[in-house]
Structures are given as structure tokens and as C-alpha cells.
Design an enzyme around this catalytic site. Sequence first.
Site, PDB file in Angstrom:
ATOM      1  N   ARG A 140      45.635  36.737  53.530  1.00  0.00           N
ATOM      2  CA  ARG A 140      46.323  35.441  53.494  1.00  0.00           C
ATOM      3  C   ARG A 140      47.448  35.479  52.468  1.00  0.00           C
ATOM      4  O   ARG A 140      47.482  36.327  51.572  1.00  0.00           O
ATOM      5  CB  ARG A 140      45.337  34.323  53.121  1.00  0.00           C
ATOM      6  CG  ARG A 140      44.751  34.487  51.734  1.00  0.00           C
ATOM      7  CD  ARG A 140      44.203  33.221  51.133  1.00  0.00           C
ATOM      8  NE  ARG A 140      43.569  33.500  49.852  1.00  0.00           N
ATOM      9  CZ  ARG A 140      44.205  33.634  48.698  1.00  0.00           C
ATOM     10  NH1 ARG A 140      45.529  33.529  48.661  1.00  0.00           N
ATOM     11  NH2 ARG A 140      43.562  33.890  47.595  1.00  0.00           N
ATOM     12  N   GLY A 141      48.360  34.526  52.552  1.00  0.00           N
ATOM     13  CA  GLY A 141      49.388  34.400  51.542  1.00  0.00           C
ATOM     14  C   GLY A 141      48.829  33.832  50.248  1.00  0.00           C
ATOM     15  O   GLY A 141      47.705  33.341  50.194  1.00  0.00           O
TER      16      GLY A 141
ATOM     17  N   ALA B 145      43.810  23.956  47.578  1.00  0.00           N
ATOM     18  CA  ALA B 145      44.622  25.171  47.701  1.00  0.00           C
ATOM     19  C   ALA B 145      44.828  25.495  49.168  1.00  0.00           C
ATOM     20  O   ALA B 145      43.947  25.250  50.005  1.00  0.00           O
ATOM     21  CB  ALA B 145      43.931  26.337  46.990  1.00  0.00           C
TER      22      ALA B 145
ATOM     23  N   CYS C 164      46.135  30.545  41.604  1.00  0.00           N
ATOM     24  CA  CYS C 164      47.395  30.566  42.355  1.00  0.00           C
ATOM     25  C   CYS C 164      48.564  31.053  41.507  1.00  0.00           C
ATOM     26  O   CYS C 164      49.731  30.758  41.813  1.00  0.00           O
ATOM     27  CB  CYS C 164      47.689  29.185  42.943  1.00  0.00           C
ATOM     28  SG  CYS C 164      46.373  28.580  44.017  1.00  0.00           S
TER      29      CYS C 164
ATOM     30  N   GLY D 198      43.219  29.145  55.685  1.00  0.00           N
ATOM     31  CA  GLY D 198      43.472  27.715  55.756  1.00  0.00           C
ATOM     32  C   GLY D 198      43.558  27.070  54.397  1.00  0.00           C
ATOM     33  O   GLY D 198      44.445  27.392  53.607  1.00  0.00           O
TER      34      GLY D 198
ATOM     35  N   HIS E 287      36.508  30.269  45.521  1.00  0.00           N
ATOM     36  CA  HIS E 287      35.699  29.504  46.468  1.00  0.00           C
ATOM     37  C   HIS E 287      34.277  29.448  45.934  1.00  0.00           C
ATOM     38  O   HIS E 287      33.803  30.412  45.304  1.00  0.00           O
ATOM     39  CB  HIS E 287      35.681  30.147  47.852  1.00  0.00           C
ATOM     40  CG  HIS E 287      36.997  30.120  48.550  1.00  0.00           C
ATOM     41  ND1 HIS E 287      37.797  29.003  48.588  1.00  0.00           N
ATOM     42  CD2 HIS E 287      37.650  31.079  49.255  1.00  0.00           C
ATOM     43  CE1 HIS E 287      38.886  29.267  49.287  1.00  0.00           C
ATOM     44  NE2 HIS E 287      38.829  30.519  49.690  1.00  0.00           N
TER      45      HIS E 287
END
Length: 206
Positions: free
Chosen positions: A72-73, A143, A174, A156, A79
Site C-alpha cells: 500500500r502507499g 489513516a 505516517c 483501505g 493496527h
Amino acid sequence: MPDTPDWIVSDGLTSYDHALSTMDSVAAAIRKGAARERIWLVEHPALYTAGTSAKSPDLKTPDRFPVFETGRGGQYTYHGPGQRVVYPMVDLAARGRDVRAYVRTLERWIVACLARFDIDAFTAEGRVGVWMRTDAGEAKIAAIGVRVRRWVTLHGFAINVAPDLTHYDGIVPCGLPTFGVTSLEALGRIATLADVDRALWETQPF
């Protein structure tokens, strides 16, 4: 327009390996026309993930939780229990072929969901995700990290409902060291994952 995607909520904790393999197989089937689009809602055990832009110094305690490299980006994120993770697997070839518009759709969806809990969330230019103003400044409450393979979306977003926010101490979330993280619980909104799921369903844009 395509039909509304299937809506699936997994009970308990879903391993990240299982989530990755499931997304891969479902996305491939969607591309072949062999499966319907899907919105998959899960809760993960405590872990860190590294996006394609992750920088190794931002992983401050690499031995604290399992760390997963992912396509993912974005950079490092967390999580864990008390966080609702939402994986839309939708066909952008049938929805405009615009990845930036898709990300904006996710942002608006999260903002609309949080408004159901009297939370005035917002997006910020140059910062992907959804934010809140707190006494300590601006903090991220959700996020976003997506991947698109042959125009089908994977990964997602994650909304902090009531996670242990100290678990973020092991990373620079991030890649933004000057911003904190928050949650519905930290803002005084007591809600269950089921409450958030209901708000997501009632505001879903697909």
C-alpha cells in the site's frame, strides 16, 4: 454504475497475513469478473505495517510488534484491537479510473461517519488521512493507505475507535513526527466497533 459492493464484517481478530491473501484473491477474481466488489471490515491483532514510502528510522521499536511490509502507499502505521480497519475492494475501471478521486471519496466517507458521533473531523492539504483538532494540536483519527492493481483497489483505511494509543509510540505514524494520534474514546465518544460499522454503512459512498 456498479451495484453496491458486498458488505462483510469479520468477528474477532483477523491475522494480517490472512487479510493480505484474501485481498489478493478477491481482487484478482473481481478483475476477472468472477467475484463481486466487497467492503471488508476487520480488526487486527497489534502490529505495524510499512507502506511503500516507509523510512526505517521511523520504526522506533522494531521488536515490539510484528512488522509487515505491504504494497500500500504511505509510511508506517499501526493496527490493533479497538481499531476498525476497512478494506474496500472495488473496480475503479467501472468507477472512473481516478485514484485521487477514490482517496478523496474515502476521506469524505470517514468524515461523514465520524460526524454521526458529533466529531468535527477534517482533511488537510498534503496530509492523507482524517484529522481532529485537540488541545495538543492536530491529531490523526483515521489513516488511509491504498493500493490499486489492474484498477481494483486493495487495502483501505483504519479508524481509531478505542485502541491503546500508546502502541503508536513504537513508530512515527505516517512519517509525521509533529502530529499526534487520537481516537473516539480519547475524544470522549464511547462507541463500539458495531456502532462505527453502522455509521459506515449509513454513509457508504459506493
